[in-house]
Design a protein around this motif. Structure first.
Motif, PDB file in Angstrom:
ATOM      1  N   PRO A   1       0.893  -1.260  -0.063  1.00 15.14           N
ATOM      2  CA  PRO A   1      -0.086   0.170  -0.144  1.00 15.14           C
ATOM      3  C   PRO A   1       0.824   1.294   0.189  1.00 15.14           C
ATOM      4  O   PRO A   1       1.845   1.470   0.901  1.00 15.14           O
ATOM      5  CB  PRO A   1      -0.903  -0.082   1.354  1.00 15.14           C
ATOM      6  N   GLY A   2       0.559   2.263  -0.855  1.00 14.86           N
ATOM      7  CA  GLY A   2       1.261   3.497  -0.978  1.00 14.86           C
ATOM      8  C   GLY A   2       2.478   3.334  -1.387  1.00 14.86           C
ATOM      9  O   GLY A   2       3.268   4.464  -1.675  1.00 14.86           O
ATOM     10  N   SER A   3       3.120   2.517  -2.497  1.00 13.28           N
ATOM     11  CA  SER A   3       4.263   2.120  -2.761  1.00 13.28           C
ATOM     12  C   SER A   3       4.491   1.539  -4.159  1.00 13.28           C
ATOM     13  O   SER A   3       4.579   0.621  -4.440  1.00 13.28           O
ATOM     14  CB  SER A   3       5.140   1.701  -2.000  1.00 13.28           C
ATOM     15  N   LEU A   4       3.770   2.517  -5.366  1.00 15.28           N
ATOM     16  CA  LEU A   4       3.839   2.044  -6.673  1.00 15.28           C
ATOM     17  C   LEU A   4       5.014   2.334  -7.095  1.00 15.28           C
ATOM     18  O   LEU A   4       5.042   3.156  -8.479  1.00 15.28           O
ATOM     19  CB  LEU A   4       2.626   2.606  -7.385  1.00 15.28           C
ATOM     20  N   ASP A   5       6.170   1.954  -6.883  1.00 15.09           N
ATOM     21  CA  ASP A   5       7.398   2.319  -7.391  1.00 15.09           C
ATOM     22  C   ASP A   5       8.322   1.088  -7.569  1.00 15.09           C
ATOM     23  O   ASP A   5       7.739   0.006  -7.488  1.00 15.09           O
ATOM     24  CB  ASP A   5       8.124   3.304  -6.810  1.00 15.09           C
ATOM     25  N   GLU A   6       9.466   1.090  -7.947  1.00 16.43           N
ATOM     26  CA  GLU A   6      10.283  -0.161  -8.310  1.00 16.43           C
ATOM     27  C   GLU A   6      10.770  -0.628  -6.902  1.00 16.43           C
ATOM     28  O   GLU A   6      11.601  -1.737  -6.828  1.00 16.43           O
ATOM     29  CB  GLU A   6      11.618   0.355  -8.949  1.00 16.43           C
ATOM     30  N   THR A   7      10.497  -0.482  -5.794  1.00 17.68           N
ATOM     31  CA  THR A   7      10.769  -0.979  -4.426  1.00 17.68           C
ATOM     32  C   THR A   7       9.930  -2.072  -4.217  1.00 17.68           C
ATOM     33  O   THR A   7      10.055  -2.603  -3.183  1.00 17.68           O
ATOM     34  CB  THR A   7      10.938   0.146  -3.239  1.00 17.68           C
ATOM     35  N   GLY A   8       9.020  -2.398  -5.079  1.00 16.91           N
ATOM     36  CA  GLY A   8       8.074  -3.565  -4.716  1.00 16.91           C
ATOM     37  C   GLY A   8       8.697  -4.991  -4.567  1.00 16.91           C
ATOM     38  O   GLY A   8      10.029  -5.131  -5.196  1.00 16.91           O
ATOM     39  N   ASP A   9       8.259  -5.640  -4.160  1.00 15.49           N
ATOM     40  CA  ASP A   9       8.961  -7.180  -4.032  1.00 15.49           C
ATOM     41  C   ASP A   9       8.607  -7.706  -5.227  1.00 15.49           C
ATOM     42  O   ASP A   9       7.512  -7.675  -5.977  1.00 15.49           O
ATOM     43  CB  ASP A   9       8.153  -8.008  -2.804  1.00 15.49           C
TER      44      ASP A   9
ATOM     45  N   ALA B   1       5.706 -11.739   5.251  1.00  7.74           N
ATOM     46  CA  ALA B   1       5.377 -11.910   6.557  1.00  7.74           C
ATOM     47  C   ALA B   1       4.675 -10.563   7.280  1.00  7.74           C
ATOM     48  O   ALA B   1       5.338  -9.809   7.304  1.00  7.74           O
ATOM     49  CB  ALA B   1       6.334 -12.554   7.328  1.00  7.74           C
ATOM     50  N   GLY B   2       3.472 -10.740   8.058  1.00  7.45           N
ATOM     51  CA  GLY B   2       2.951  -9.640   8.575  1.00  7.45           C
ATOM     52  C   GLY B   2       2.858  -8.473   7.700  1.00  7.45           C
ATOM     53  O   GLY B   2       2.817  -7.429   8.370  1.00  7.45           O
ATOM     54  N   ALA B   3       2.148  -8.651   6.650  1.00  5.28           N
ATOM     55  CA  ALA B   3       1.812  -7.606   5.620  1.00  5.28           C
ATOM     56  C   ALA B   3       0.848  -6.695   5.977  1.00  5.28           C
ATOM     57  O   ALA B   3      -0.326  -7.500   6.571  1.00  5.28           O
ATOM     58  CB  ALA B   3       1.246  -8.422   4.367  1.00  5.28           C
ATOM     59  N   PRO B   4       0.842  -5.541   6.173  1.00  2.00           N
ATOM     60  CA  PRO B   4      -0.152  -4.649   6.666  1.00  2.00           C
ATOM     61  C   PRO B   4      -1.550  -4.671   6.104  1.00  2.00           C
ATOM     62  O   PRO B   4      -1.172  -4.871   4.913  1.00  2.00           O
ATOM     63  CB  PRO B   4       0.406  -3.146   6.814  1.00  2.00           C
ATOM     64  N   ALA B   5      -2.548  -4.400   6.515  1.00  2.00           N
ATOM     65  CA  ALA B   5      -3.584  -4.398   5.866  1.00  2.00           C
ATOM     66  C   ALA B   5      -3.905  -3.210   4.984  1.00  2.00           C
ATOM     67  O   ALA B   5      -3.091  -2.215   5.118  1.00  2.00           O
ATOM     68  CB  ALA B   5      -4.994  -4.104   6.841  1.00  2.00           C
ATOM     69  N   GLY B   6      -4.546  -3.276   3.653  1.00  2.00           N
ATOM     70  CA  GLY B   6      -4.471  -2.169   2.647  1.00  2.00           C
ATOM     71  C   GLY B   6      -4.501  -2.792   1.275  1.00  2.00           C
ATOM     72  O   GLY B   6      -4.640  -3.914   1.150  1.00  2.00           O
ATOM     73  N   THR B   7      -4.613  -1.974   0.505  1.00  2.00           N
ATOM     74  CA  THR B   7      -4.504  -2.281  -1.039  1.00  2.00           C
ATOM     75  C   THR B   7      -3.303  -2.574  -1.660  1.00  2.00           C
ATOM     76  O   THR B   7      -2.299  -1.640  -1.637  1.00  2.00           O
ATOM     77  CB  THR B   7      -5.228  -1.264  -2.054  1.00  2.00           C
ATOM     78  N   TYR B   8      -3.021  -3.986  -2.151  1.00  2.00           N
ATOM     79  CA  TYR B   8      -1.818  -4.071  -2.875  1.00  2.00           C
ATOM     80  C   TYR B   8      -2.059  -4.161  -4.220  1.00  2.00           C
ATOM     81  O   TYR B   8      -3.097  -4.637  -4.706  1.00  2.00           O
ATOM     82  CB  TYR B   8      -1.424  -5.484  -2.303  1.00  2.00           C
TER      83      TYR B   8
END
Length: 102
Positions: free
Chosen positions: A31-39, A53-60
């Motif tokens: 959530p909040g990171s639509l850049d090249e730092t994605g997994d 692991a432990g992914a926070p709630a939100g829109t992926y």
């Protein structure tokens, strides 16, 4: 691009495809990171996996990408991360021939 509203907790995204026919890559953006730092998973094996692991709630956002001429059909599965010896509970099973070109 696929969007997923995740309630929080361990998240696993699997991309299954025939790597003898195509070469697709998996990118998962928190959530909040639509850049090249994605997994990402870019192994060109029959299964690419991203585990958070432990992914926070939100829109992926889940992006399936390929180079021109290397696209093909794939299956996308989203689940919680299974405990050792356990079975993941599937949330999404999608078969798609769509793709995004770089």
């Amino acid at each position: 691009m696929w969007s997923l509203t995740w309630p929080g907790g361990d998240l696993q995204v699997d991309l299954l495809y025939n790597n003898q026919v195509c070469d697709v890559d998996l990118f998962v953006y928190s959530p909040g990171s639509l850049d090249e730092t994605g997994d990402y998973g870019i192994t060109n094996s029959p299964v690419d996996t991203v585990s958070l692991a432990g992914a926070p709630a939100g829109t992926y956002y889940i992006v399936i990408d390929s180079t021109a001429g290397a696209e093909g059909a794939y299956q996308l599965n989203v689940s919680d991360i299974p405990a050792p010896g356990g079975i993941a509970v599937g949330l999404i099973g999608l078969l798609a021939a769509g793709r995004r070109r770089r």
